[in-house]
Design an enzyme around this catalytic site. Structure first.
Site, PDB file in Angstrom:
ATOM      1  N   GLU A 353      42.822  12.597   9.410  1.00 11.01           N
ATOM      2  CA  GLU A 353      43.798  11.606   9.751  1.00 11.01           C
ATOM      3  C   GLU A 353      44.503  10.848   8.395  1.00 11.01           C
ATOM      4  OE1 GLU A 353      44.152   9.449  13.940  1.00 11.01           O
ATOM      5  OE2 GLU A 353      43.078   8.204  12.466  1.00 11.01           O
ATOM      6  N   HIS A 384      21.996  28.805  13.000  1.00 15.37           N
ATOM      7  CA  HIS A 384      22.000  29.806  14.062  1.00 15.37           C
ATOM      8  C   HIS A 384      23.000  30.285  14.773  1.00 15.37           C
ATOM      9  CE1 HIS A 384      17.259  29.946  13.656  1.00 15.37           C
ATOM     10  NE2 HIS A 384      17.504  28.797  13.081  1.00 15.37           N
ATOM     11  N   LYS A 512      51.468  10.763  21.926  1.00  8.32           N
ATOM     12  CA  LYS A 512      50.998   9.272  22.727  1.00  8.32           C
ATOM     13  C   LYS A 512      52.300   9.053  23.726  1.00  8.32           C
ATOM     14  CE  LYS A 512      47.956   6.574  19.989  1.00  8.32           C
ATOM     15  NZ  LYS A 512      47.975   5.209  19.349  1.00  8.32           N
TER      16      LYS A 512
HETATM   17  C1  G6Q Z   1      42.552   5.180  12.925  1.00  6.90           C
HETATM   18  C2  G6Q Z   1      43.618   5.388  13.972  1.00  6.90           C
HETATM   19  C3  G6Q Z   1      43.160   5.506  15.199  1.00  6.90           C
HETATM   20  C4  G6Q Z   1      42.710   4.282  16.078  1.00  6.90           C
HETATM   21  C5  G6Q Z   1      42.677   4.531  17.467  1.00  6.90           C
HETATM   22  C6  G6Q Z   1      42.317   3.428  18.329  1.00  6.90           C
HETATM   23  O1  G6Q Z   1      42.560   5.031  11.684  1.00  6.90           O
HETATM   24  O2  G6Q Z   1      44.466   4.328  13.626  1.00  6.90           O
HETATM   25  O3  G6Q Z   1      42.023   6.379  15.386  1.00  6.90           O
HETATM   26  O4  G6Q Z   1      41.738   3.508  15.452  1.00  6.90           O
HETATM   27  O5  G6Q Z   1      43.864   4.874  17.892  1.00  6.90           O
HETATM   28  O6  G6Q Z   1      43.331   2.295  17.952  1.00  6.90           O
HETATM   29  P1  G6Q Z   1      43.153   0.863  18.388  1.00  6.90           P
HETATM   30  O7  G6Q Z   1      41.746   0.214  17.826  1.00  6.90           O
HETATM   31  O8  G6Q Z   1      44.320   0.061  18.208  1.00  6.90           O
HETATM   32  O9  G6Q Z   1      42.571   0.854  20.044  1.00  6.90           O
END
Ligand code: G6Q
Length: 552
Positions: A353, A384, A512
Site C-alpha cells: 500500500e 512443503h 470503494k
Molecule cells: C492504511 C489505509 C487503510 C486503513 C483502512 C481502515 O494505511 O489507510 O488500510 O487503515 O481503510 O481505515 P479506518 O481506520 O479509517 O477505518
C-alpha cells in the site's frame, strides 16, 4: 530534481548488473572467506545476514551512492522533523513520534505533539489495566472476559499481527478477537461463543467512515442491545479509537471512552497509537512500552547509523537491486516462528500500500519498476508448499527468512529441527546442486546410466537464489518492535529512491466508490444496465436469485 534513471549511480548499476549477473554466489563465497563478516550487521539481539545475495562490495558501494544521490538522508531528516512529506494529503508522517522515548519534544507540521501522545497513551494503558485486572465491569457488574477489535486494514492487521506474535506475553484468561471482514461469517463466527454481559468491543477506525467497520460495529451494537436494552448500558461495552470523535459519539460511544488518533499517523503505521489498544489489553502496559522502545531504538539507528551500516537502508537497497536491475517481481517473507504467522500479511499491506504506485511525487508516471509483490507464510509450512518454485522455478524470488534462536517455552527437539531447516534452506537456495553433484549422487545409489540421464534435469538445483536471514534471541516485545520498525524504514527508503509518496493510498478509493454505488443499486433491486456487460450480468444474476430478504 534529476530523474532516478538519470542518476549517475543508476547508470553505473545498469552496467554493473551486466558485468556481474552471471556470477554464482558459490563463486563469491569461494573467493572471499570473509564474505559473511563483510555482509552482516548486528543490531542489539538481531543479526542481519545479507551475505547470501548476488552482491559484491562494488554493488553495495554503487547502491549506497544511489541512496545518497536520491537524497535518502535529506528526506529522512524531513520525515523526522515533521515536515508534511505526505504531499497529496498535506500531512506530516510522524508514527515515529508515537514511540519516541528520547524525552525530546516532537512536532508535526510545526505543532508540538509529544504531550498529547503521552496523555493518550496513559489513557490507553489505564483502560487496559482496568480490563486486565477485572475492574472494568459490564452492565451486569461482571468483568470483561472477551474483547473484540472491529477494524480493517491498518486498524486491524498491525494489532492482530502483534497480538499473535506476542502470544506468550498475553493474559490468558482474557480473549482478544479481531473482526475485519464485512462478510457476516466473520462477526457471526466470533459472536457465537460470546456473552454480551462480558464482551467489550473496540471500534477501531481512524476515519469512522469505513463501511466494513461500521457495518460490523452496527451488528455488534444490535447484538449488545438485545440484551443490554439501554444506551447507558451500552457505554460499558463499547469503546472507540478514532480521529472522528463526533461520528463515534453519534454511533453511541461515550466520549470518555473514545481514544484519539491524528492525521499525521497513517493507518498502516498506526499500531503504535491507540489503535494498539487491543495489544495493550493483551500484553499489558509494560510489554507495550517494550514494543515501543524496540521500535524507537531502530528509529535512532536509522537516523544516526552511516548508510553503509544502516540496516533498513541496506535492506531497501538490496530490494532495489533485484527489483530494478534483475527485474524480479516479488519478495517472500518467511518467518520460522509460528507466532509470526500474520507477519507476512501485515508487511504485505505496509509495503504494497505504501510503494505500489505508478506515479512519482510530482504526479509524473514512473518509467521504472516500483514496489514488489510481497507474499509469504510460515517458513516451515511453505517448504512443503511453494518452496518448489523458489528452488527450481523460472522466477527469481528474493526471500527474507526470520527465526528466533530460542523460544519462550523452548523444546530443544523442536527448536533444533526448526533451526536446521532455516539454515538448510538458505544454504540450498544459495548453493543449489550441480549436474556433477547430482550425477555422483545417483551413481552412488547404484542407478543405471540411462535412468541417471533421464532423472538428471529434474534433480539439478540452479541455486544462486538470494536470501536475507534475520536471527534474534526470542521474539519478545522489544525485538518485535525493532523488526517492525526495520521494515517500516526499509519501505520508506525504497519510496524515497523510487520518488514515491509512500504515505497515501489513492489506489484503494475507486473500488470503494463503485461498491457504494452498486450497494445502492442492490438495495433498490431493479435490474441494472449501466455497467459493462459482465458487471451488469453478474449483478442481475445475483438479484434474480433474490438471495437475501431485507430484515426491515
Ligand atoms: C492504511 C489505509 C487503510 C486503513 C483502512 C481502515 O494505511 O489507510 O488500510 O487503515 O481503510 O481505515 P479506518 O481506520 O479509517 O477505518
Amino acid at each position: 530534481m534529476t530523474k532516478l534513471t538519470d542518476l549517475p549511480a543508476w547508470k553505473k548499476l545498469q552496467q554493473h548488473y551486466l558485468d556481474t549477473k552471471d556470477i554464482h554466489m558459490r563463486e563469491l563465497f569461494a573467493q572471499d572467506p570473509e564474505r559473511y563478516e563483510s555482509f552482516s550487521l548486528k543490531f542489539h539481539d538481531i543479526l542481519f545476514d545479507y551475505s547470501k545475495n548476488r552482491i559484491t562490495q562494488e554493488t553495495m558501494d554503487l547502491l549506497l551512492q544511489l541512496a545518497e544521490q536520491a537524497d535518502v538522508t535529506g528526506c529522512r531528516e524531513r520525515m523526522f522533523s515533521g515536515y508534511p512529506i505526505n504531499n497529496t494529503e498535506h500531512r506530516a508522517v510522524m508514527h515515529t513520534a508515537l514511540r519516541n522515548k528520547s524525552g525530546e519534544p516532537t512536532y508535526a507540521d510545526g505543532e508540538r505533539i509529544d504531550e498529547e501522545i503521552s496523555t493518550e497513551l496513559d489513557r490507553v494503558k489505564l483502560l487496559a489495566e482496568k480490563i486486565r485486572t477485572r475492574q472494568w465491569l459490564g452492565h451486569s457488574n461482571q468483568p470483561i472476559t472477551d474483547v473484540v477489535n472491529i477494524g480493517i486494514g491498518g486498524s486491524h492487521l498491525g494489532p492482530l499481527m502483534v497480538t499473535e506474535a506476542l502470544h506468550p506475553y498475553s493474559i490468558h484468561d482474557l480473549h482478544i478477537h479481531y473482526v475485519s471482514n464485512i462478510d457476516e461469517n466473520h462477526i457471526n463466527n466470533t459472536l457465537e461463543t460470546l456473552n454480551p454481559d462480558t464482551t467489550l468491543f473496540i471500534i477501531a477506525s481512524k476515519s469512522f467512515t469505513t463501511q466494513d467497520t461500521l457495518v460490523n460495529a452496527m451488528t455488534a451494537k444490535d447484538w449488545l442491545m438485545h440484551k443490554l436494552e439501554s444506551e447507558e448500558n451500552l457505554h460499558k461495552h463499547l469503546v472507540a479509537v478514532t480521529s472522528n470523535v463526533k461520528m463515534a459519539v453519534e454511533f453511541g460511544v461515550a466520549e470518555e471512552n473514545i481514544f484519539k488518533m491524528w492525521d499525521w499517523v497513517g493507518g498502516r503505521y498506526s499500531l503504535w497509537s491507540a489503535i494498539g489498544l487491543s495489544i495493550v489489553i493483551s500484553i499489558g502496559a509494560e510489554h507495550f512500552d517494550a514494543l515501543l522502545e524496540g521500535a524507537h531504538d531502530v528509529d535512532e539507528h536509522f537516523k544516526t547509523a552511516p548508510l553503509a551500516e544502516n540496516i533498513p537502508v541496506i535492506m531497501a537497497l538490496i530490494g532495489i537491486w533485484y527489483n530494478n536491475f534483475y527485474n524480479s517481481e516479488s519478495i517472500a517473507i518467511l518467518p520460522y516462528d509460528q507466532n509470526m504467522h500474520r507477519f507476512p500479511a501485515y508487511l504485505q499491506q505496509a509495503d504494497m500500500e505504501s510503494n505500489g504506485k505508478g506515479c512519482d511525487r510530482s504526479g509524473a508516471d514512473v518509467d521504472y519498476s516500483t514496489g514488489p509483490i510481497l507474499f509469504g507464510e510460515i517458513g516451515i509450512a511453505s517448504q512443503h508448499a511453494f518452496y518448489q518454485l523458489l528452488h527450481q522455478g523460472t522466477k527469481l524470488v528474493p526471500a527474507d527468512m526470520l527465526a528466533p534462536i530460542s523460544n519462550f517455552n523452548c523444546i530443544a527437539t523442536h527448536h533444533r529441527a526448526l533451526m536446521s531447516n532455516i539454515f538448510a534452506q538458505t544454504e540450498a537456495l544459495m548453493t543449489g546442486k550441480t549436474e556433477q553433484e547430482v550425477k555422483a549422487e545417483l551413481q552412488q545409489q547404484g542407478l543405471p546410466d540411462d535412468e541417471i540421464e533421464a532423472l538428471l534435469p529434474f534433480k539439478i538445483f540452479p541455486g544462486n537464489r538470494p536470501t536475507n536471514t534475520f536471527l534474534f534471541y526470542t521474539l519478545n516485545p522489544k525485538t518485535l518492535g525493532s523488526l517492525i520498525a526495520l521494515y517500516e524504514h526499509k519501505i520508506f527508503v525504497q519510496g524515497i529512491v523510487w520518488n514515491l509518496n509512500s504515505f497515501d493510498q489513492w489506489g484503494v478509493e475507486l473500488g470503494k466508490v463503485l461498491a457504494k454505488n452498486i450497494l445502492d443499486e442492490i438495495n433498490i433491486a431493479d435490474p441494472v444496465s449501466n455497467h459493462d456487460s459482465s458487471t451488469n450480468a453478474l449483478i442481475n444474476y445475483y438479484l434474480s436469485l433474490k438471495p437475501i430478504k431485507d430484515p426491515n
